[in-house]
Write a protein that holds these residues in place. Structure first.
Motif, short mmCIF file in Angstrom:
data_model
loop_
_atom_site.label_atom_id
_atom_site.label_comp_id
_atom_site.label_asym_id
_atom_site.label_seq_id
_atom_site.Cartn_x
_atom_site.Cartn_y
_atom_site.Cartn_z
N ILE A 94 0.90 -1.16 -0.16
CA ILE A 94 0.00 0.01 0.04
C ILE A 94 0.88 1.33 -0.02
N HIS A 95 2.12 1.16 0.36
CA HIS A 95 3.04 2.45 0.56
C HIS A 95 3.65 2.55 -0.76
N GLN A 96 4.49 1.54 -1.20
CA GLN A 96 5.36 1.63 -2.33
C GLN A 96 5.31 0.62 -3.36
N HIS A 97 5.50 1.00 -4.67
CA HIS A 97 5.85 -0.07 -5.61
C HIS A 97 7.01 -0.72 -5.66
N ARG A 98 7.03 -1.92 -6.40
CA ARG A 98 8.36 -2.64 -6.29
C ARG A 98 9.45 -1.83 -6.75
N GLU A 99 9.19 -1.02 -7.84
CA GLU A 99 10.25 -0.08 -8.38
C GLU A 99 10.19 1.29 -7.42
N VAL A 100 11.07 1.68 -6.83
CA VAL A 100 11.29 2.54 -5.90
C VAL A 100 12.14 3.78 -6.49
N PHE A 101 11.58 5.18 -6.66
CA PHE A 101 12.58 6.15 -6.76
C PHE A 101 13.22 6.86 -5.89
N ARG A 102 14.37 7.30 -6.23
CA ARG A 102 15.07 8.02 -5.49
C ARG A 102 15.64 9.30 -5.90
N PRO A 103 16.12 10.22 -5.21
CA PRO A 103 16.81 11.40 -5.86
C PRO A 103 17.84 11.10 -6.86
N TRP A 104 18.50 9.94 -6.44
CA TRP A 104 19.72 9.63 -7.40
C TRP A 104 19.46 8.77 -8.58
N GLY A 105 18.28 8.07 -8.38
CA GLY A 105 17.60 7.31 -9.66
C GLY A 105 16.79 6.34 -9.14
N LYS A 106 16.64 5.03 -9.19
CA LYS A 106 15.66 4.20 -8.77
C LYS A 106 16.41 2.69 -8.42
N PHE A 107 15.58 1.98 -7.82
CA PHE A 107 15.87 0.25 -7.67
C PHE A 107 14.23 -0.43 -7.69
N ASP A 108 14.70 -1.61 -8.21
CA ASP A 108 13.57 -2.70 -8.42
C ASP A 108 14.02 -3.85 -7.57
N ALA A 109 13.46 -4.26 -6.64
CA ALA A 109 13.63 -5.65 -5.91
C ALA A 109 13.01 -6.69 -6.62
N ILE A 110 14.12 -7.34 -7.65
CA ILE A 110 13.50 -8.32 -8.43
C ILE A 110 13.41 -9.85 -7.76
N ASP A 111 14.18 -9.84 -6.90
CA ASP A 111 14.10 -11.30 -6.20
C ASP A 111 14.37 -11.12 -4.75
N GLU A 112 13.81 -12.18 -3.77
CA GLU A 112 14.34 -12.44 -2.48
C GLU A 112 13.97 -13.54 -2.00
N GLY A 113 14.55 -14.08 -0.91
CA GLY A 113 14.23 -15.25 -0.29
C GLY A 113 15.04 -15.11 1.13
N GLU A 114 15.14 -16.30 1.76
CA GLU A 114 15.68 -16.08 3.19
C GLU A 114 17.20 -15.84 3.19
N ARG A 115 17.53 -14.77 3.56
CA ARG A 115 19.06 -14.15 4.04
C ARG A 115 19.50 -13.41 2.49
N PHE A 116 18.64 -13.35 1.54
CA PHE A 116 19.17 -12.51 0.26
C PHE A 116 18.04 -11.67 -0.22
N LEU A 117 18.41 -10.56 -1.16
CA LEU A 117 17.67 -9.79 -1.66
C LEU A 117 18.40 -9.25 -2.93
N VAL A 118 17.73 -9.28 -4.04
CA VAL A 118 18.47 -8.81 -5.50
C VAL A 118 17.63 -7.58 -5.97
N LYS A 119 18.60 -6.77 -6.25
CA LYS A 119 17.92 -5.33 -6.70
C LYS A 119 18.40 -4.87 -7.94
N ARG A 120 17.85 -4.42 -8.82
CA ARG A 120 18.30 -3.96 -10.18
C ARG A 120 18.30 -2.25 -9.68
N ILE A 121 19.53 -1.50 -9.91
CA ILE A 121 19.84 -0.42 -9.59
C ILE A 121 20.18 0.70 -10.73
#
Length: 484
Positions: free
Chosen positions: A357-384
């Motif tokens: 409800i708060h944010q999309h998977r793709e999140v915008f920042r002042p420097w650009g954006k990131f997309d959390a494309i995969d996650e699991g126990e003890r790992f998270l993958v982002k496209r920055i």
């Protein structure tokens, strides 16, 4: 001279999952290539005006600033509300700001999330209203109703004037039977939420009917501070302000006294507050079966529907009168005649503390954006994606390590004061507790894959030491879930 005031707050919950708390509908390109905020600003190009005053929530400051920059409209520093308090306080802040440079300032107040198709009609009506506003009237603009809409407020016409009507009363969103009666009577128009008046007249009315709001806003502006492209008001003073709309705080009590100070001027432009998916469907171009389609969609034996897909193939067979919206992290299926109830979905997700409800998977920042494309126990993958010449803060993590793989561009990486350049197909490792930063020294976007690993992967695990966007001074963890 007219001072436009663009109110860019609001969450647009009835357009979930497109609209989210941290990326609400005014920032979305719902009816064209430009966002609703940008369309609102671009309407001003045909109007002689002083620099626009834009008001937004602290959490959306960089998003607002970037969209305003791309619109190329002269504007004052963007006023930041520490927390939303509805339209009456927001307009009070703008009025006080306008009076700092022009004691005769006339405000044109516009929500940032409306669609007006006929800009020339809009500008013509504004020009005709200016004289009445200068004479001390509070002007509101009414839309001739095309249906018995239950999602809009209504304005009842009073005595006829040369260019409009004295307002007899403002009424809130009615039920269906009442709305039909309003439309059939010919005495009611939709409340557009657009207003025009002298800044001092507005403040005088606010002191008359709601002194608490005036006092809080006045005190908040006494300790204002400029920060980059923004004006920050005194947070403690503003948070003491009651929350109220301009309709409740001023317009309704003023008209209840049968005062002739409020004038409604009809606006014949095609207007919508884009407040629901049904409203959006009406605005969009449709095929021969009355389907409005966005994205990769295959529709078989489907009619009268709104079909939107962000990144996947969406297929429908044998359906009618539906809203189907797919985003990267959510799917909505709803009866097109009942889209007002989507806010109930948002309320349930709120109770479950769902991040969607708060944010999309793709999140915008002042420097650009990131997309959390995969996650699991003890790992998270982002496209920055890092914009040219942009830099992330110098930071450290207590609970996670990071591995960066550059896909395109060149990254300038600092790890514990050691600087290295990482180019395409190269990678770099950032251990737990290493102080590090990432910068794009090039003239094209930097794309990389970030793999986080560790026991705690939440965005609150960031300690910032240096940040050109002013975030290092904020309390750790409070900003990443809400802003840049």
């Amino acid at each position: 001279m007219i001072v436009p005031v663009v109110i860019a707050g609001g969450s647009g919950t009835r357009l979930w999952p497109l609209s989210r708390t941290h990326y609400p509908k005014q920032f979305l390109p719902l009816t064209g290539e430009k966002s609703l905020l940008q369309q609102t600003l671009l309407r001003l190009k045909g109007l002689q005006h002083e620099p626009a005053i834009i008001i937004c929530n602290e959490a959306q400051r960089f998003l607002t600033a970037e969209q305003v920059r791309l619109s190329d409209i002269p504007h004052s520093p963007i006023i930041l509300e520490p927390e939303g308090r509805n339209t009456a306080p927001a307009i009070a802040l703008a009025a006080l700001k306008a009076l700092e440079t022009d004691p005769e300032a006339t405000l044109l107040v516009m929500p940032a999330d409306h669609d007006i198709a006929e800009v020339e009609v809009f500008l013509d009506v504004i020009a005709k209203a200016t004289e009445s506003a200068i004479q001390g009237k509070l002007i509101t603009f009414g839309i001739e109703p095309t249906s018995a809409h239950t999602g809009y407020g209504y304005i009842q016409k009073g005595q006829s004037l040369e260019r409009g009507f004295i307002v007899k009363q403002f009424v809130e969103k009615p039920d269906e039977v009442t709305a039909k009666g309003y439309v059939e009577s010919g005495q009611f128009v939709w409340n557009s939420g657009i207003f025009m008046f002298k800044a001092q007249v507005y403040l005088d009315m606010l002191k008359r009917f709601n002194h608490d709001i005036f006092d809080a806003c006045f005190n908040a502006m006494q300790n204002q501070q400029d920060d980059l492209d923004f004006t920050r008001v005194d947070a403690s003073a503003f948070l003491a302000c009651p929350s109220d709309s301009i309709d409740y705080a001023i317009m309704e009590p003023l008209t209840a006294q049968q005062d002739d100070a409020v004038v409604m001027i009809p606006m014949a432009a095609k207007w919508s507050d884009v407040g629901s998916f049904d409203a959006l469907w009406q605005l969009l171009e449709k095929d021969r079966l009355q389907n409005a389609v966005r994205g990769d969609v295959t529709a078989i034996d489907t009619q009268d529907s709104l079909l939107m897909s962000e990144d996947k193939l969406l297929a429908t067979v044998g359906v009618k009168n539906l809203v189907v919206v797919q985003t990267k992290d959510a799917v909505l299926v709803a009866d097109k005649n009942n889209t007002q109830a989507i806010k109930q979905v948002v309320a349930q997700l709120e109770q479950k503390s769902r991040a969607e409800i708060h944010q999309h998977r793709e999140v915008f920042r002042p420097w650009g954006k990131f997309d959390a494309i995969d996650e699991g126990e003890r790992f998270l993958v982002k496209r920055i994606t890092v914009k040219p010449a942009a830099r992330l803060s110098m930071q450290m993590h207590h609970h996670r390590a990071e591995h960066w793989v550059v896909v395109s561009g060149t990254a300038k990486v600092t790890i514990d004061n050691q600087v290295q350049y990482v180019t395409e197909n190269q990678s770099v490792y950032i251990p737990i507790t290493a102080v590090h930063s990432l910068e794009n020294p090039g003239k094209t976007a930097l794309e990389l894959i970030e793999v986080q690993s560790g026991s705690f992967l939440d965005e609150s695990d960031i300690v910032r030491f240096d940040d050109e966007y002013g975030r290092a001074d904020l309390q750790q963890g409070n900003f990443d879930d809400h802003t840049e």
